[in-house]
Design a protein around this motif. Structure first.
Motif, PDB file in Angstrom:
ATOM      1  N   ILE A   1       0.859  -1.181   0.000  1.00 40.38           N
ATOM      2  CA  ILE A   1       0.000   0.000   0.000  1.00 40.38           C
ATOM      3  C   ILE A   1       0.891   1.225   0.000  1.00 40.38           C
ATOM      4  CG2 ILE A   1      -1.858   1.225   1.159  1.00 40.38           C
ATOM      5  CD1 ILE A   1      -2.578  -1.448   2.526  1.00 40.38           C
ATOM      6  N   ASN A   2       0.915   1.933  -1.124  1.00 38.68           N
ATOM      7  CA  ASN A   2       1.768   3.110  -1.292  1.00 38.68           C
ATOM      8  C   ASN A   2       1.008   4.379  -0.912  1.00 38.68           C
ATOM      9  OD1 ASN A   2       4.072   4.561  -1.958  1.00 38.68           O
ATOM     10  ND2 ASN A   2       3.576   4.655  -4.122  1.00 38.68           N
ATOM     11  N   LYS A   3       1.755   5.439  -0.684  1.00 37.24           N
ATOM     12  CA  LYS A   3       1.249   6.782  -0.376  1.00 37.24           C
ATOM     13  C   LYS A   3       0.508   6.836   0.955  1.00 37.24           C
ATOM     14  CE  LYS A   3       1.082   8.143  -5.182  1.00 37.24           C
ATOM     15  NZ  LYS A   3       0.314   8.755  -6.252  1.00 37.24           N
ATOM     16  N   ILE A   4       1.014   6.088   1.928  1.00 38.11           N
ATOM     17  CA  ILE A   4       0.371   6.108   3.238  1.00 38.11           C
ATOM     18  C   ILE A   4       0.500   7.471   3.910  1.00 38.11           C
ATOM     19  CG2 ILE A   4       0.563   3.623   3.583  1.00 38.11           C
ATOM     20  CD1 ILE A   4       2.924   4.251   5.536  1.00 38.11           C
ATOM     21  N   ASP A   5       1.439   8.289   3.424  1.00 38.11           N
ATOM     22  CA  ASP A   5       1.614   9.634   3.974  1.00 38.11           C
ATOM     23  C   ASP A   5       0.452  10.560   3.599  1.00 38.11           C
ATOM     24  OD1 ASP A   5       3.133   9.158   1.387  1.00 38.11           O
ATOM     25  OD2 ASP A   5       3.005  11.350   1.366  1.00 38.11           O
TER      26      ASP A   5
END
Length: 87
Positions: free
Chosen positions: A47-51
């Motif tokens: 899961i990318n872009k958790i920021d």
């Protein structure tokens, strides 16, 4: 996915299923997960872009995916901030 891509899933050592945390699960994700259910290859959900999502939302995102496939591992990352990514 094309027939070649689906056939190739049975020939690889692992599958990395990369999703965008901000976009949420969509029809394309469901299509891919249906095909992934039929393989014995280890499947890792990345899961990318958790920021870009609130930490409380991340748990909901993980639950939304993990109830459909028994992923080998779920790895939340932020490439931008280096969370769970080796530099």
């Amino acid at each position: 996915m094309t027939k070649v891509a689906i056939t190739t899933l049975r020939e690889v050592d692992a599958v990395l299923f990369l999703v965008d945390a901000k976009e949420g699960r969509g029809r394309g994700d469901d299509f891919i997960m249906e095909r992934l259910k039929n393989i014995d290859t280890p499947i890792f959900l990345v899961i990318n872009k958790i920021d870009e999502v609130h930490p409380d939302e991340l748990f909901k995102i993980i639950d939304n995916y993990r109830h459909h496939i028994d992923f080998t591992e779920i790895v939340p990352i932020s490439a931008l901030h280096g969370n769970n990514v080796s530099t």
